[in-house]
Write a protein that holds these residues in place. Sequence first.
Motif, mmCIF file in Angstrom:
data_model
loop_
_atom_site.group_PDB
_atom_site.id
_atom_site.type_symbol
_atom_site.label_atom_id
_atom_site.label_comp_id
_atom_site.label_asym_id
_atom_site.label_seq_id
_atom_site.Cartn_x
_atom_site.Cartn_y
_atom_site.Cartn_z
ATOM 1 N N VAL A 256 0.793 -1.129 -0.096
ATOM 2 C CA VAL A 256 0.015 -0.110 -0.020
ATOM 3 C C VAL A 256 0.702 1.310 -0.030
ATOM 4 O O VAL A 256 1.785 1.498 0.892
ATOM 5 C CB VAL A 256 -0.964 -0.154 1.294
ATOM 6 C CG1 VAL A 256 -1.901 1.280 1.052
ATOM 7 C CG2 VAL A 256 -1.727 -1.275 1.302
ATOM 8 N N ILE A 257 0.590 2.109 -0.892
ATOM 9 C CA ILE A 257 1.497 3.466 -1.019
ATOM 10 C C ILE A 257 0.281 4.484 -0.896
ATOM 11 O O ILE A 257 -0.544 4.448 -1.835
ATOM 12 C CB ILE A 257 2.239 3.561 -2.172
ATOM 13 C CG1 ILE A 257 3.214 2.345 -2.143
ATOM 14 C CG2 ILE A 257 3.227 4.625 -2.300
ATOM 15 C CD1 ILE A 257 4.181 2.150 -3.313
ATOM 16 N N ALA B 102 -4.170 9.896 -3.693
ATOM 17 C CA ALA B 102 -4.144 8.433 -4.193
ATOM 18 C C ALA B 102 -3.566 7.643 -3.195
ATOM 19 O O ALA B 102 -2.706 7.731 -2.374
ATOM 20 C CB ALA B 102 -3.448 8.386 -5.509
ATOM 21 N N ILE B 103 -4.398 6.312 -3.455
ATOM 22 C CA ILE B 103 -4.005 4.997 -2.672
ATOM 23 C C ILE B 103 -3.811 3.888 -3.665
ATOM 24 O O ILE B 103 -4.399 3.807 -4.503
ATOM 25 C CB ILE B 103 -4.950 4.339 -1.584
ATOM 26 C CG1 ILE B 103 -5.311 5.587 -0.709
ATOM 27 C CG2 ILE B 103 -4.717 3.470 -0.923
ATOM 28 C CD1 ILE B 103 -6.680 5.443 0.057
ATOM 29 N N LEU B 104 -2.245 3.436 -3.681
ATOM 30 C CA LEU B 104 -2.046 2.520 -4.673
ATOM 31 C C LEU B 104 -2.035 1.188 -3.882
ATOM 32 O O LEU B 104 -0.992 1.064 -2.858
ATOM 33 C CB LEU B 104 -0.683 2.916 -5.225
ATOM 34 C CG LEU B 104 -0.495 4.317 -5.969
ATOM 35 C CD1 LEU B 104 1.116 4.387 -6.541
ATOM 36 C CD2 LEU B 104 -1.485 4.424 -6.738
ATOM 37 N N PHE C 227 2.643 -2.542 10.571
ATOM 38 C CA PHE C 227 2.508 -2.716 9.229
ATOM 39 C C PHE C 227 1.101 -2.912 8.782
ATOM 40 O O PHE C 227 0.880 -3.285 7.848
ATOM 41 C CB PHE C 227 3.381 -4.020 8.691
ATOM 42 C CG PHE C 227 4.840 -3.999 9.291
ATOM 43 C CD1 PHE C 227 5.887 -2.998 8.573
ATOM 44 C CD2 PHE C 227 5.196 -4.444 10.589
ATOM 45 C CE1 PHE C 227 7.014 -2.770 9.095
ATOM 46 C CE2 PHE C 227 6.612 -4.167 10.952
ATOM 47 C CZ PHE C 227 7.394 -3.521 10.259
ATOM 48 N N ILE C 228 0.219 -2.387 9.512
ATOM 49 C CA ILE C 228 -1.244 -2.111 9.414
ATOM 50 C C ILE C 228 -1.450 -0.689 9.084
ATOM 51 O O ILE C 228 -1.352 0.225 9.952
ATOM 52 C CB ILE C 228 -2.096 -2.832 10.327
ATOM 53 C CG1 ILE C 228 -1.891 -4.284 10.347
ATOM 54 C CG2 ILE C 228 -3.669 -2.496 9.968
ATOM 55 C CD1 ILE C 228 -2.727 -5.009 11.670
ATOM 56 N N TYR C 229 -2.037 -0.255 7.915
ATOM 57 C CA TYR C 229 -2.055 0.973 7.490
ATOM 58 C C TYR C 229 -3.471 1.283 7.079
ATOM 59 O O TYR C 229 -3.925 0.691 6.289
ATOM 60 C CB TYR C 229 -1.037 1.584 6.700
ATOM 61 C CG TYR C 229 -1.133 3.017 6.245
ATOM 62 C CD1 TYR C 229 -1.193 4.042 7.113
ATOM 63 C CD2 TYR C 229 -1.581 3.253 4.905
ATOM 64 C CE1 TYR C 229 -1.286 5.383 6.665
ATOM 65 C CE2 TYR C 229 -1.757 4.476 4.357
ATOM 66 C CZ TYR C 229 -1.550 5.513 5.419
ATOM 67 O OH TYR C 229 -1.806 6.937 4.864
ATOM 68 N N ASP C 230 -4.345 2.294 7.710
ATOM 69 C CA ASP C 230 -5.527 2.616 7.282
ATOM 70 C C ASP C 230 -5.629 4.095 6.585
ATOM 71 O O ASP C 230 -5.348 5.000 6.986
ATOM 72 C CB ASP C 230 -6.351 2.735 8.405
ATOM 73 C CG ASP C 230 -7.853 2.951 8.209
ATOM 74 O OD1 ASP C 230 -8.093 2.690 7.164
ATOM 75 O OD2 ASP C 230 -8.489 3.397 8.875
ATOM 76 N N PRO C 231 -5.256 3.894 5.128
ATOM 77 C CA PRO C 231 -5.251 5.242 4.593
ATOM 78 C C PRO C 231 -6.331 6.068 4.642
ATOM 79 O O PRO C 231 -7.620 5.474 4.792
ATOM 80 C CB PRO C 231 -5.086 4.918 3.152
ATOM 81 C CG PRO C 231 -5.548 3.598 3.105
ATOM 82 C CD PRO C 231 -5.409 2.897 4.351
#
Length: 219
Positions: A89-90, A97-99, A201-205
């Motif tokens: 996830v970027i 934008a979320i890739l 390493f859990i990311y909530d964009p």
Amino acid sequence: MNRKFLMLFSSLFLLVSGLCSAQIQTANEFFKSLSDYYSTFNDYEADLKMEIAGQEAEGRVSFKKPEMVRIDFTEPAEQVFVYNGDNLVIYLPGSSAILEQHTEGNLAKTMTGLALLKRYYTVAYETSPDPLPIEEGSDDMVINLIMYRRSTSEVFSSIKMSVGVDDNLIHRVEAKTTTGAVYILVFSNYNINTKMSDQRFIYDPPSSANNYKNFLLTE
């Protein structure tokens, strides 16, 4: 940042995450001791500065075995790069934008190959095993390794790696692609074996950003 840039950066960064350092012998022996040393790390954090094909960035990187990576950028501010072993996830705040990319059978396989870097690259001292300043006028002394690809299928034609004499850690990596693009990663302020949680390493964009899935596999 375009997709090709992100793909090459992902490969280079994950390559670096699997390496390490130790004592001076032959270049091959030194590289093996480098890898063996990093294999004792369950996790680490470090400050990271990057220059990728003329684009500069910096932030704080976190790595945890077997293959989890997170970069919280300060430049570009609030940008985030997270790989948890299954998904990449970027978050690009400038583009809102979320890739996202599920990596099973793709990046995951690439990472397995990167753990066997010596199979795909020859290893030598750049000039000699003698320590040199990492840059002119610096007190930071390093040993420089140079690697050249064995096969034309490898993304990077050469990789230069600077290993600290005092701390046996990778301080700088400079990789060149076949098209002449130069990728530079500079590491400092390491913190090793911190008992890092997987939650890191859990990311909530942000929900307001546009989501683009499977971005590495689309033109």
